[in-house]
Design a protein around this motif. Structure first.
Motif, mmCIF file in Angstrom:
data_model
loop_
_atom_site.group_PDB
_atom_site.id
_atom_site.type_symbol
_atom_site.label_atom_id
_atom_site.label_comp_id
_atom_site.label_asym_id
_atom_site.label_seq_id
_atom_site.Cartn_x
_atom_site.Cartn_y
_atom_site.Cartn_z
ATOM 1 N N LEU A 64 -47.693 -113.524 -99.610
ATOM 2 C CA LEU A 64 -46.482 -112.402 -100.001
ATOM 3 C C LEU A 64 -47.148 -110.998 -100.635
ATOM 4 O O LEU A 64 -47.978 -111.365 -101.342
ATOM 5 C CB LEU A 64 -45.580 -113.001 -100.898
ATOM 6 N N LYS A 65 -46.770 -109.966 -100.144
ATOM 7 C CA LYS A 65 -47.243 -108.953 -100.730
ATOM 8 C C LYS A 65 -46.354 -108.166 -101.674
ATOM 9 O O LYS A 65 -46.529 -107.823 -102.720
ATOM 10 C CB LYS A 65 -47.875 -107.855 -99.628
ATOM 11 N N VAL A 66 -45.049 -107.725 -101.022
ATOM 12 C CA VAL A 66 -44.071 -107.033 -101.580
ATOM 13 C C VAL A 66 -42.811 -107.468 -101.157
ATOM 14 O O VAL A 66 -42.551 -107.709 -99.943
ATOM 15 C CB VAL A 66 -44.406 -105.492 -101.775
ATOM 16 N N LEU A 67 -41.650 -107.263 -102.197
ATOM 17 C CA LEU A 67 -40.254 -107.626 -101.749
ATOM 18 C C LEU A 67 -39.809 -106.218 -101.404
ATOM 19 O O LEU A 67 -39.858 -105.272 -102.117
ATOM 20 C CB LEU A 67 -39.516 -108.006 -102.721
ATOM 21 N N LYS A 105 -42.799 -108.145 -97.518
ATOM 22 C CA LYS A 105 -43.937 -107.501 -96.496
ATOM 23 C C LYS A 105 -45.202 -108.135 -96.865
ATOM 24 O O LYS A 105 -45.578 -107.952 -98.010
ATOM 25 C CB LYS A 105 -43.841 -105.931 -96.499
ATOM 26 N N MET A 106 -45.921 -108.962 -95.801
ATOM 27 C CA MET A 106 -47.077 -109.620 -96.151
ATOM 28 C C MET A 106 -48.245 -108.415 -96.338
ATOM 29 O O MET A 106 -48.225 -107.207 -95.922
ATOM 30 C CB MET A 106 -47.400 -110.775 -95.226
ATOM 31 N N TYR A 107 -49.300 -109.059 -96.645
ATOM 32 C CA TYR A 107 -50.649 -107.938 -96.763
ATOM 33 C C TYR A 107 -50.998 -107.494 -95.416
ATOM 34 O O TYR A 107 -51.593 -106.308 -95.363
ATOM 35 C CB TYR A 107 -51.954 -108.895 -97.005
ATOM 36 N N LEU A 111 -43.643 -108.996 -91.640
ATOM 37 C CA LEU A 111 -42.387 -109.106 -92.235
ATOM 38 C C LEU A 111 -41.639 -110.454 -92.284
ATOM 39 O O LEU A 111 -41.610 -111.288 -91.241
ATOM 40 C CB LEU A 111 -41.096 -108.241 -91.757
ATOM 41 N N ILE A 112 -41.240 -110.952 -93.599
ATOM 42 C CA ILE A 112 -41.018 -112.288 -93.708
ATOM 43 C C ILE A 112 -39.194 -112.143 -93.884
ATOM 44 O O ILE A 112 -38.694 -111.203 -95.119
ATOM 45 C CB ILE A 112 -41.479 -113.090 -94.978
ATOM 46 N N PHE A 113 -38.667 -112.685 -93.255
ATOM 47 C CA PHE A 113 -36.987 -112.576 -93.305
ATOM 48 C C PHE A 113 -36.646 -113.996 -93.929
ATOM 49 O O PHE A 113 -36.783 -114.945 -93.076
ATOM 50 C CB PHE A 113 -36.496 -112.390 -91.978
ATOM 51 N N THR A 114 -35.838 -114.047 -94.957
ATOM 52 C CA THR A 114 -35.425 -115.279 -95.377
ATOM 53 C C THR A 114 -34.004 -115.377 -95.625
ATOM 54 O O THR A 114 -33.353 -114.351 -96.368
ATOM 55 C CB THR A 114 -36.193 -115.491 -96.903
#
Length: 246
Positions: A64-67, A105-107, A111-114
């Motif tokens: 993980l990088k940033v929400l 948003k990852m490095y 994009l991570i959708f949860t």
């Protein structure tokens, strides 16, 4: 001038309503109930587990990088809102109850959708449970609108659907085509529905509005139609989601 702009916005909204209904009809069409669906994990193994393929993966939270976005939703606010006539009344479970959502948003800009739930979504046995993200970046004055639907269905292991388990598809509502055809996900994390995608599948946009919903299909005979019930949404706007299918 204002009336002209208002007309453009109204036409845009109508076209979005038609296109998202089309995305549901296409996604649940019999033609997709086949053995030709891509198995995501197999494809990744063929690429030496590289993320460069752009295929959707399950998440390693350490990357993980940033929400970049989140919502919070009340527990126990689920209810059956009929979208299509049916005599079957399903039991409501915690894995239909959205507790919160987030996009990170990852490095590498993936994009991570949860969607965090009140129970394990892998417990679905009988029906098609579908978790939806509607993503939009609207600029009607410059004719540069982008709307995508991320569709994450789970076909219960004890259901009569031809396919079983978790799948993912991404539909481009403006261009009326899939940016990612229906693809298999071999498993899902406990108490959440979580996937990661290359932003190219949603037009490369990183700044957008979104809303989420959970719907189910109890009728496994007639697939060329909308889901049978809406159960929860976040931000809470069940009226908005219901009107997509009017």
């Amino acid at each position: 001038m204002k009336s002209h702009q208002s007309l453009i916005v109204i036409i845009t909204i109508i076209s979005f309503s038609i296109s998202i209904l089309t995305s549901f009809l296409l996604t649940t069409n019999n033609k997709l109930q086949s053995n030709t669906i891509c198995n995501v994990d197999c494809n990744n193994n063929n690429n030496n587990n590289s993320n460069n393929s752009g295929l959707p993966l399950l998440i390693n939270s350490h990357n993980l990088k940033v929400l970049i976005g989140n919502t919070v939703d009340a527990k126990y606010d689920t209810k059956l809102i009929t979208l299509d006539k049916t005599t079957q009344m399903p039991e409501i479970h915690g894995f239909y109850d959205i507790v919160s959502t987030q996009i990170s948003k990852m490095y590498n800009n993936d994009l991570i959708f949860t969607i965090n739930l009140d129970d394990d979504p892998n417990k679905n046995k009988k029906y098609e449970s579908t978790y939806l993200w509607l993503i939009s970046q609207l600029d009607p004055l410059n004719d540069h609108n982008q709307v995508f639907t991320i569709i994450i269905p789970n076909f219960g292991s004890e259901s009569n659907f031809r396919i079983k388990g978790w799948y993912l598809a991404i539909y481009d509502n403006i261009n009326n085509k899939y940016s990612l055809p229906l693809s298999r996900i071999d498993k899902m994390t406990d108490n959440k529905v979580e996937i990661t995608i290359d932003p190219n599948f949603i037009g490369g946009i990183l700044d957008f509005n979104y809303t989420t919903a959970v719907m189910i299909r109890v009728n496994d005979t007639f697939l060329d139609k909308q889901p049978d019930y809406l159960i929860d949404s976040s931000p809470d706007d069940n009226t908005f989601w219901s009107k997509w299918f009017l």
